[in-house]
Design a protein around this motif. Structure first.
Motif, short mmCIF file in Angstrom:
data_model
loop_
_atom_site.label_atom_id
_atom_site.label_comp_id
_atom_site.label_asym_id
_atom_site.label_seq_id
_atom_site.Cartn_x
_atom_site.Cartn_y
_atom_site.Cartn_z
N UNK A 197 -34.41 21.90 11.20
CA UNK A 197 -35.19 21.94 9.99
C UNK A 197 -35.60 20.26 9.94
N UNK A 198 -34.67 19.68 10.15
CA UNK A 198 -34.85 18.17 10.17
C UNK A 198 -35.84 17.49 11.30
N UNK A 199 -35.79 18.17 12.36
CA UNK A 199 -36.68 17.88 13.43
C UNK A 199 -38.07 18.44 13.29
N UNK A 200 -38.25 19.43 12.66
CA UNK A 200 -39.48 20.08 12.09
C UNK A 200 -40.35 19.06 11.12
N UNK A 201 -39.21 18.77 9.93
CA UNK A 201 -39.55 17.93 8.78
C UNK A 201 -40.20 16.55 9.23
N UNK A 202 -39.52 15.98 10.44
CA UNK A 202 -39.60 14.56 10.85
C UNK A 202 -41.21 14.52 11.49
N UNK A 203 -41.21 15.83 12.48
CA UNK A 203 -42.49 15.96 13.06
C UNK A 203 -43.70 16.19 12.20
N UNK A 204 -43.49 17.02 11.31
CA UNK A 204 -44.75 17.11 10.05
C UNK A 204 -45.04 15.84 9.36
N UNK A 205 -43.87 14.91 9.05
CA UNK A 205 -43.88 13.64 8.29
C UNK A 205 -44.78 12.71 9.18
N UNK A 206 -44.59 12.81 10.61
CA UNK A 206 -45.61 12.10 11.40
C UNK A 206 -47.07 12.08 11.18
N UNK A 207 -47.51 13.04 10.80
CA UNK A 207 -48.83 13.21 10.31
C UNK A 207 -49.15 13.37 9.06
N UNK A 208 -48.21 13.71 8.31
CA UNK A 208 -48.52 13.64 6.66
C UNK A 208 -48.30 12.42 6.34
N UNK A 209 -47.60 11.38 6.62
CA UNK A 209 -47.31 9.82 6.12
C UNK A 209 -48.32 8.82 6.92
N UNK A 210 -48.90 8.40 6.26
CA UNK A 210 -49.78 7.19 7.00
C UNK A 210 -48.85 6.03 7.17
N UNK A 211 -49.14 5.50 8.54
CA UNK A 211 -48.31 4.25 9.11
C UNK A 211 -48.76 3.16 8.50
N UNK A 212 -50.07 3.21 8.06
CA UNK A 212 -50.89 2.09 7.49
C UNK A 212 -50.24 1.69 6.07
N UNK A 213 -50.16 2.75 5.35
CA UNK A 213 -50.15 2.71 3.84
C UNK A 213 -48.52 2.85 3.33
N UNK A 214 -47.69 3.50 4.03
CA UNK A 214 -46.58 3.73 3.61
C UNK A 214 -45.44 3.11 4.32
N UNK A 215 -44.48 2.74 3.59
CA UNK A 215 -43.22 1.70 3.99
C UNK A 215 -42.29 2.82 4.77
N UNK A 216 -42.67 3.04 6.40
CA UNK A 216 -41.93 4.24 6.98
C UNK A 216 -40.74 3.86 7.30
N UNK A 217 -40.44 2.61 7.47
CA UNK A 217 -39.10 2.17 7.78
C UNK A 217 -37.88 2.73 6.71
N UNK A 218 -38.23 2.27 5.39
CA UNK A 218 -37.68 2.75 4.30
C UNK A 218 -37.33 4.25 4.23
N UNK A 219 -38.50 5.18 4.48
CA UNK A 219 -38.54 6.41 4.48
C UNK A 219 -37.48 7.11 5.63
#
Length: 804
Positions: A91-113
């Motif tokens: 489920x972790x792998x699927x969630x990370x795959x989903x988050x790649x398209x859900x969270x914007x790399x321009x607007x989100x602090x992805x390193x923290x996430x």
């Protein structure tokens, strides 16, 4: 098998490099693509253990951690831990795959996430595979801390901070209670290994700590798995980003308590206390969650309460199945083993359909800009894939065919019906209530499942026409499609999962089951027109009627007083606690150093002086003391007079000179005691200190009012005399009662040990070299801080002058 320890630590190790990768590649590639590799590798490696575990074997490995206290990082791979490990990584792998398209790399602090997410993933893996109870507890608390960070990811939002705080307070409280319980069973069994505890159950059950340990451990499990009445933190945790909700609150974190109960069932199961606590709390949670889910207007809040309900269902099944450990039930072990078998099966099913539903709700929010059910409707033609996935997940949650939830729900009905026929644990009197409550909760489950589908996708389109609503991009749909497919596959091929994972997990929880009894368990979609099927038909019929007439009876929720809700009670209790603690704090945090010294010295007088008095510790022995010469007495009198001069000085210059003089007098003592190096050091330090005092006081503003007389305060006198007396008594008593040989003999060999002719220097530089280095480091940091503040102030003054 140290490779397996490395696998558990892989998320922690990779989390260190995430900020570097984010900084270097974030403008070109989404950070999630790097992180996606971690759960994929873990999942692929765990798959290789399935054949071994399916054959009934277990894999044990141990890595020394604190061997002096017999605390080792021991791992234990069996059917139960492997099932959870595959869920966490898959489920972790699927969630990370989903988050790649859900969270914007321009607007989100992805390193923290992703750092927080990897910390949580590693903690969950460590938790389910740990054999040592204290290692398990460490990982348990890391899940609480990392989930706090994930829930508060959008920390600028007040609701996110509130939800994170609530989850932290409740789960940490449960974790501390659990730690106490683990310490109790460890002391009772004489081991920290869960595996060894299972071999020594009699020692634990015969201990007087058995019931207290059980209650404390269940507090930890209930708080983590959002069981009633601790379930209030889960809905507020929905303020986290949807990928977090899909991962933490459907498949992993909330299942940690389930895992703990399942793992410790062989120890505590078979007792009426365990049976009623686990079953009772589970059934109440099932009903509480399903009833409250209907009144929610936010899609994620609805799913949150549905998760609470489903967790209660799984917990109740574990409680019912623990009856198999009551005594040798013979062939009836299969009957009660079915409950635990259904619990594990529904745990897997819930992870698939609820994970998919959370992701779809995230898609709806992402595309429409709202999760408010009152504003949604008519989305079926605009978002057909999301609609299909919602139907699959919701109908599975409602227990309808052809979805995997139907199979585990039928097994749940079988378990509660069997429970009503028990003739022990007083089930013959109140056991009939369990299937009734379970059926009523299932009716409400059906209703909120229909609300999720039809209120969102059917009916009139209500959104503003200025927003163009369309189906989500394929990247965001891949993960929920995979989970939705597993929901259907799980219906048609359930025994593949049962053979390789569920049955090995079952034998881990109920070792009393014979191999024949385990092989006898089969999952089938059709059992004829039995009671369970008629219960399902009744759920569908009554649920449909109530859903179609929802507006007529929905107002019944308004009659329940809000002041009696658990959330309101929690908020009021928290406010009262803050007010009480604020009152207590303000009473002693006066801002005056004198008051703080009174508290410190007063406590020292009471604690140390009282202990010496009660334990008869006052004992002087001056036979081995050296003689005090008249010259030493004279210097001592001068030192006392100088110290008193500091207290009664009316001007700053007099006080500073007296302090310096006192330091020089102490140097005389070092000369008399034949320590010229110490005397020289004391003279240098006192000279520099006095000069600094003069420099600082020269720049201080003049006192507005000269002090003509120092007022006498009896409290000050009592504290001063008491503190001095206690310290003197302690020093004399210690000197007269030497229980151990002095360590000075060791340091006298400083020349042989360290090549130093000066003992003091050898202690500072060699024997305590690291300590001295750290002290120098602290002073260096303080110096840099002072230098930085001075530079900033000078720079600010310079800019102000230029501005003028």
């Amino acid at each position: 098998m140290y490779w397996f320890h490395l696998l558990i630590m892989l998320p922690f190790i990779f989390a260190v490099f995430v900020p570097i990768l984010y900084k270097k590649f974030s403008f070109r590639i989404h950070t999630g693509w790097f992180v996606f590799i971690v759960p994929l590798v873990v999942f692929a490696y765990l798959l290789t253990f399935i054949p071994t575990v399916a054959d009934g074997n277990t894999i044990i490995s141990s890595l020394p951690w604190i061997p002096a206290y017999d605390i080792n990082f021991s791992t234990y791979i069996d059917g139960l831990s492997l099932t959870f490990g595959l869920l966490i990584s898959g489920i972790g792998a699927l969630v990370i795959l989903y988050s790649i398209f859900y969270l914007s790399k321009e607007r989100e602090a992805l390193h923290n996430f992703y750092v927080y997410l990897l910390l949580f993933m590693g903690a969950m893996l460590g938790l389910v595979f740990s054999d040592n109870v204290f290692v398990l507890y460490v990982f348990w608390e890391i899940t609480s801390v990392s989930s706090f960070l994930l829930i508060a990811y959008w920390y600028e939002r007040e609701k996110s901070r509130y939800g994170a705080q609530k989850s932290m307070l409740i789960t940490i409280f449960g974790g501390l209670a659990m730690l106490a319980g683990l310490i109790m069973i460890a002391s009772s069994s004489g081991t920290y290994s869960i595996r060894e505890m299972l071999l020594n159950v009699e020692a634990i059950t015969s201990s007087s700590l058995f019931i207290p340990a059980m209650v404390l451990i269940l507090l930890g499990a209930f708080t983590k798995s959002a069981q009633f009445p601790f379930s209030i933190w889960l809905p507020d945790a929905m303020e986290a980003p949807t990928p977090i909700s899909a991962y933490l609150h459907s498949a992993t974190m909330v299942k940690a308590g389930i895992y703990l109960v399942a793992r410790l069932t062989p120890i505590f199961g078979g007792t009426s206390t365990w049976f009623w606590l686990v079953t009772g709390v589970g059934i109440i949670t099932l009903l509480y969650g399903s009833v409250n889910a209907i009144r929610q207007t936010d899609l994620k809040a609805l799913l949150a309460y549905s998760t609470i309900s489903q967790l209660g269902l799984i917990m109740s099944l574990l409680g019912l199945g623990s009856a198999a450990l009551y005594f040798d039930l013979g062939n009836e072990t299969t009957i009660y083993g079915t409950a635990v078998f259904a619990a594990i099966f529904h745990l897997v099913n819930h992870s698939t359909f609820k994970g998919s539903l959370f992701m779809v709700v995230g898609i709806i929010d992402h595309e429409t800009g709202t999760r408010d059910i009152r504003r949604l409707g008519g989305l079926m033609s605009l978002m057909p894939v999301s609609f299909t996935l919602t139907v699959i997940g919701s109908f599975s949650m409602a227990g309808l065919p052809p979805f995997n939830g139907f199979l585990s729900k039928e097994m749940f009905f079988t378990a509660v019906n069997n429970a009503s026929s028990m003739n022990f644990f007083h089930m013959e009197t109140i056991g009939i209530l369990i299937p009734i409550v379970a059926w009523i909760a299932s009716v409400f489950t059906f209703i909120y499942s229909m609300i999720l589908v039809f209120k969102t996708f059917r009916g009139k389109y209500k959104l503003d026409n200025t927003r163009v609503v369309h189906e989500a991009p394929i990247g965001m749909l891949i993960s929920p499609i995979i989970l939705g497919a597993l929901v259907i596959i799980g219906f048609f091929f359930p025994n593949v999962l049962a053979t390789y994972l569920l049955k090995p997990a079952l034998t881990s929880i109920l070792p009393v089951l014979s191999e024949a009894a385990v092989l006898e368990l089969k999952i089938s979609a059709w059992h004829g027109w039995n009671l369970e099927l008629w219960m399902t038909v009744g759920v569908v019929v009554l649920g449909t009627i109530l859903y179609l007439n929802l507006r007529k009876w929905y107002k019944v929720y308004q009659y329940y007083p809000q002041s009696l809700t658990i959330n309101n009670i929690y908020n009021r209790a928290l406010d009262k606690m803050e007010q009480f603690s604020g009152t207590i704090t303000n009473s002693y945090m006066t801002g005056f150093i004198r008051d703080y010294l009174v508290y410190i010295f007063g406590f020292m007088i009471l604690a140390v002086g009282g202990a010496i008095w009660l334990l008869d510790g006052i004992s002087f022995d001056s036979r081995d003391d050296a003689l005090v010469t008249p010259f030493e007495i004279a210097i001592m009198i001068v030192a006392v007079v100088t110290a008193v001069t500091v207290l009664f000085a009316r001007t700053r210059i007099t006080a500073i000179v007296a302090v310096g003089a006192l330091g020089f007098i102490v140097a005389f003592f070092f000369v008399i005691f034949r320590a010229p190096d110490l005397a020289l050091t004391q003279l240098v330090v006192e000279t520099v200190t006095t000069a600094l005092f003069l420099l600082c006081f020269y720049h201080l503003p003049q006192l507005r009012k000269e002090i003509s007389r120092i007022p006498f305060k009896l409290t000050n006198a009592i504290i001063a005399i008491g503190a001095g007396s206690v310290v003197t008594i302690v020093a004399l008593s210690v000197n007269g009662n030497r229980l151990f040989d002095s360590i000075s003999d060791y340091y006298e060999n400083s020349y042989e040990l360290a090549g130093a002719k000066n003992i003091v220097n050898a202690i500072l530089v060699d024997f305590r070299g690291i300590d001295t280095m750290l002290e120098i480091l602290v002073l260096s940091i303080a110096g840099l801080g002072v230098y930085s503040l001075i530079k900033l102030r000078l720079a600010k003054e310079g800019s102000d002058e230029r501005a003028e």
